[in-house]
Design a protein around this motif. Structure first.
Motif, PDB file in Angstrom:
ATOM      1  N   THR A 116       0.835  -1.203   0.000  1.00  0.00           N
ATOM      2  CA  THR A 116       0.000   0.000   0.000  1.00  0.00           C
ATOM      3  C   THR A 116       0.869   1.252   0.000  1.00  0.00           C
ATOM      4  N   GLN A 117       1.914   1.245   0.837  1.00  0.00           N
ATOM      5  CA  GLN A 117       2.814   2.403   0.881  1.00  0.00           C
ATOM      6  C   GLN A 117       3.565   2.579  -0.432  1.00  0.00           C
ATOM      7  N   LEU A 118       4.004   1.476  -1.012  1.00  0.00           N
ATOM      8  CA  LEU A 118       4.722   1.532  -2.284  1.00  0.00           C
ATOM      9  C   LEU A 118       3.842   2.105  -3.393  1.00  0.00           C
ATOM     10  N   LEU A 119       2.622   1.615  -3.514  1.00  0.00           N
ATOM     11  CA  LEU A 119       1.713   2.092  -4.558  1.00  0.00           C
ATOM     12  C   LEU A 119       1.340   3.553  -4.343  1.00  0.00           C
ATOM     13  N   SER A 120       1.265   3.961  -3.086  1.00  0.00           N
ATOM     14  CA  SER A 120       1.008   5.361  -2.782  1.00  0.00           C
ATOM     15  C   SER A 120       2.193   6.219  -3.200  1.00  0.00           C
ATOM     16  N   ASP A 121       3.412   5.756  -2.901  1.00  0.00           N
ATOM     17  CA  ASP A 121       4.607   6.497  -3.281  1.00  0.00           C
ATOM     18  C   ASP A 121       4.755   6.587  -4.797  1.00  0.00           C
ATOM     19  N   LEU A 122       4.277   5.578  -5.504  1.00  0.00           N
ATOM     20  CA  LEU A 122       4.313   5.607  -6.967  1.00  0.00           C
ATOM     21  C   LEU A 122       3.197   6.486  -7.541  1.00  0.00           C
ATOM     22  N   GLY A 123       2.291   6.938  -6.698  1.00  0.00           N
ATOM     23  CA  GLY A 123       1.251   7.858  -7.121  1.00  0.00           C
ATOM     24  C   GLY A 123       0.083   7.213  -7.833  1.00  0.00           C
ATOM     25  N   VAL A 124      -0.064   5.886  -7.730  1.00  0.00           N
ATOM     26  CA  VAL A 124      -1.121   5.214  -8.482  1.00  0.00           C
ATOM     27  C   VAL A 124      -2.334   4.862  -7.630  1.00  0.00           C
ATOM     28  N   ILE A 125      -2.243   5.051  -6.321  1.00  0.00           N
ATOM     29  CA  ILE A 125      -3.412   4.918  -5.467  1.00  0.00           C
ATOM     30  C   ILE A 125      -3.488   6.140  -4.557  1.00  0.00           C
ATOM     31  N   ALA A 126      -4.657   6.385  -4.040  1.00  0.00           N
ATOM     32  CA  ALA A 126      -4.855   7.450  -3.063  1.00  0.00           C
ATOM     33  C   ALA A 126      -5.899   6.972  -2.073  1.00  0.00           C
ATOM     34  N   GLU A 127      -5.826   7.474  -0.870  1.00  0.00           N
ATOM     35  CA  GLU A 127      -6.785   7.054   0.151  1.00  0.00           C
ATOM     36  C   GLU A 127      -7.346   8.274   0.870  1.00  0.00           C
ATOM     37  N   LEU A 128      -8.660   8.405   0.832  1.00  0.00           N
ATOM     38  CA  LEU A 128      -9.313   9.513   1.518  1.00  0.00           C
ATOM     39  C   LEU A 128      -9.459   9.162   2.993  1.00  0.00           C
ATOM     40  N   PRO A 129      -8.995  10.030   3.877  1.00  0.00           N
ATOM     41  CA  PRO A 129      -9.152   9.752   5.312  1.00  0.00           C
ATOM     42  C   PRO A 129     -10.596   9.931   5.745  1.00  0.00           C
TER      43      PRO A 129
END
Length: 402
Positions: free
Chosen positions: A240-253
């Motif tokens: 999850t952290q890797l995909l977030s760092d790659l900019g391909v996922i996002a998560e709304l708090p």
């Protein structure tokens, strides 16, 4: 939109830090604002900077673009020292990954780096339209416009599956566009992690991303995703952290408010580009339109991503969140929290004529918050804008790009 933001922030002594997923146009955009370009993914240029970062930056004609800075992370310290020594404006632009935000061993740049996050192109950018952001128009009541010929359902699905990567947008042949997106997906899973110093099992990462994509616009728990991908909790968190760092996922708090009790704390999962989502799930327009679940997830992800891209480039824009009560009785797809300026709440429906029943969660939230609730909208795929309840309108999604 990013060009205007970069031009404005470049008048600061601080360096600009342009981040975003690969192929969103970071380098192309940043080059337009630079007099000198250093490509740190070029071994020869990287070696010279790595040997003596401070010396390498001296005497260069500003603005200096340090592209793919993460290949020589030592350059961040040199930029810090250069900014501290000389407060001249518009000297440095860095583009690349968001690794510095995550890695405690790297200089965070507080007060010396101004972030500019580039998302895949919005539909408004693709059409060349400019103007006040949709959420701001909704909040201030300054008017919502619609195109002369709004798209139908197939038009919305096609636009969403095109996504916002410039290469995909420019490709007119659907089969070649799909091939480009498939290639991007393969490269992202097999090669891009190495740019962040990661070396995951590509097959397991592919399973995890596929599971994530199937749950876009939802609140799937960590255990649900991990079980679907057959990975343990530690691996799932790392992916999850890797995909977030790659900019391909996002998560709304989750949104929190003292007036409301028992709000769910889980995060809303989103694939950051709906074209990439189509590649990950392996669908075309016909497949999406034959499945209510896929259609709903695609349309909601598409609309929220348009709003995420806009707010990322706003000065003092809202924090984007989602809301769900623990018993599932009330749920709002997107909360734009402007702090003391109030909140704007948005629902997204893959329907052509939403009714008051589709706005029931917005009505409940309005009644709970009173004057702090400034506006609400049910975004839909129909052709008309109309009032559903006080402060709450049904608005076609195409209003986002007009």
């Amino acid at each position: 939109m990013a060009d205007a933001r970069i031009e404005f922030l470049a008048e600061s002594p601080a360096a600009l830090f342009v981040t975003g997923a690969r192929a969103t146009g970071k380098t192309t955009t940043a080059r337009q604002h630079a007099a000198t370009v250093i490509r740190l993914d070029n071994p020869e240029e990287a070696a010279a900077v790595r040997a003596d970062p401070d010396a390498a930056l001296r005497g260069l004609e500003p603005p200096v673009l340090l592209d793919e800075w993460q290949f020589v992370p030592e350059v961040l310290g040199a930029v810090k020292r250069a900014v501290d020594t000389d407060r001249a404006r518009g000297r440095f632009i860095l583009s690349g990954s968001v690794r510095s935000v995550r890695d405690p061993h790297l200089w965070p740049g507080t007060g010396r780096l101004l972030p500019v996050t580039m998302h895949p192109m919005t539909a408004r950018e693709q059409l060349g339209n400019i103007g006040v952001e949709f959420l701001e128009r909704l909040r201030t009541g300054t008017g919502i416009q619609l195109p002369a010929d709004p798209p139908d359902l197939h038009g919305y699905v096609e636009r969403a599956l095109t996504g916002g990567f410039p290469e995909a947008v420019l490709e007119q042949e659907p089969a070649r566009r799909e091939a480009w997106l498939d290639g991007y997906l393969s490269h992202m899973l097999n090669r891009d992690p190495a740019t962040l110093g990661a070396s995951p099992d590509s097959a397991r990462l592919a399973r995890f991303f596929s599971a994530y994509a199937l749950n876009t616009a939802g609140l799937a728990t960590d255990s649900t995703l991990n079980s679907a991908a057959s990975v343990n909790h530690r691996t799932g968190a790392a992916y999850t952290q890797l995909l977030s760092d790659l900019g391909v996922i996002a998560e709304l708090p989750p949104w929190h408010n003292n007036r409301l009790a028992r709000l769910v704390k889980g995060r809303k999962r989103l694939v950051a580009d709906t074209g990439l989502w189509g590649a990950a799930v392996g669908v075309d327009a016909a497949t999406v339109m034959s499945s209510g679940d896929l259609l709903g997830r695609l349309i909601e992800s598409f609309a929220i991503n348009q709003l995420r891209a806009e707010t990322a480039l706003m000065s003092r824009g809202p924090q984007l969140c989602h809301l769900r009560v623990a018993d599932g009785r009330h749920e709002v797809a997107l909360i734009a929290d402007y702090g003391a300026r109030g909140i704007v709440a948005v629902e997204v429906k893959a329907a052509t004529a939403p009714s008051t029943a589709d706005a029931r969660h917005l009505i409940w939230l309005r009644d709970q918050l009173g004057s702090h609730f400034t506006a609400g909208a049910v975004l839909h795929i129909g052709r008309r804008k109309y009032r559903l309840s006080e402060q709450i309108d049904a608005i076609p999604i195409c209003a986002l790009w007009t």
